[in-house]
Design a protein around this motif. Sequence first.
Motif, PDB file in Angstrom:
ATOM      1  N   ALA A  65      -7.559  78.707 -73.684  1.00 53.05           N
ATOM      2  CA  ALA A  65      -7.998  79.576 -72.583  1.00 53.05           C
ATOM      3  C   ALA A  65      -9.087  78.895 -71.760  1.00 53.05           C
ATOM      4  CB  ALA A  65      -8.501  80.914 -73.129  1.00 53.05           C
ATOM      5  N   VAL A  66     -10.063  78.310 -72.425  1.00 49.92           N
ATOM      6  CA  VAL A  66     -11.137  77.605 -71.712  1.00 49.92           C
ATOM      7  C   VAL A  66     -10.566  76.404 -70.964  1.00 49.92           C
ATOM      8  CG1 VAL A  66     -13.254  76.257 -72.026  1.00 49.92           C
ATOM      9  CG2 VAL A  66     -12.952  78.415 -73.245  1.00 49.92           C
ATOM     10  N   GLY A  67      -9.631  75.705 -71.586  1.00 51.47           N
ATOM     11  CA  GLY A  67      -9.004  74.557 -70.944  1.00 51.47           C
ATOM     12  C   GLY A  67      -8.223  74.941 -69.697  1.00 51.47           C
ATOM     13  N   VAL A  68      -7.474  76.026 -69.785  1.00 56.91           N
ATOM     14  CA  VAL A  68      -6.693  76.493 -68.628  1.00 56.91           C
ATOM     15  C   VAL A  68      -7.626  76.874 -67.483  1.00 56.91           C
ATOM     16  CG1 VAL A  68      -5.254  78.403 -67.804  1.00 56.91           C
ATOM     17  CG2 VAL A  68      -4.659  77.208 -69.905  1.00 56.91           C
ATOM     18  N   ILE A  69      -8.686  77.602 -67.785  1.00 59.46           N
ATOM     19  CA  ILE A  69      -9.631  78.011 -66.745  1.00 59.46           C
ATOM     20  C   ILE A  69     -10.308  76.790 -66.130  1.00 59.46           C
ATOM     21  CG2 ILE A  69     -11.780  79.261 -66.303  1.00 59.46           C
ATOM     22  CD1 ILE A  69     -10.843  81.258 -68.504  1.00 59.46           C
TER      23      ILE A  69
END
Length: 137
Positions: free
Chosen positions: A49-53
Amino acid sequence: MSAYAGIALRVVVGAIYLFQAYLALFVSTPKGLASYIEKLGFHVHTILAVGVIAINGIGGAMLVIGLWTRLAASLNAAVLLLGLLTVYVRQNVILRGTLVDATIGRTWAGYEYVALLAAATVLLAVGGGGGGAGGKK
């Protein structure tokens, strides 16, 4: 692709990714996105999730300003294609259009939008975006 068309495509696609990062960060929140990713069966959901954002936000900004266009587009294309394969293709192989029933307020969306965005992003990854530091070299 002419320089102005490449710049326009790069800026529009970058703005879309910036908006997606904004929605994931402030509307659905990173915790909500991580929960959705977990439902898809991925085990490192918080990191994803952090990577996608981060990829959508930083990569989108890089596309808008024309910095390292091919790298930013490649990373966003990888995230988008993974999402296309894990979310949209599971739903149905046939592309479904968006139908809006105003009386009950329900919509059904196909994945044409995501497929078009993926194609534009891959085009930017391969050809650059014209102009700026990340343009054609």
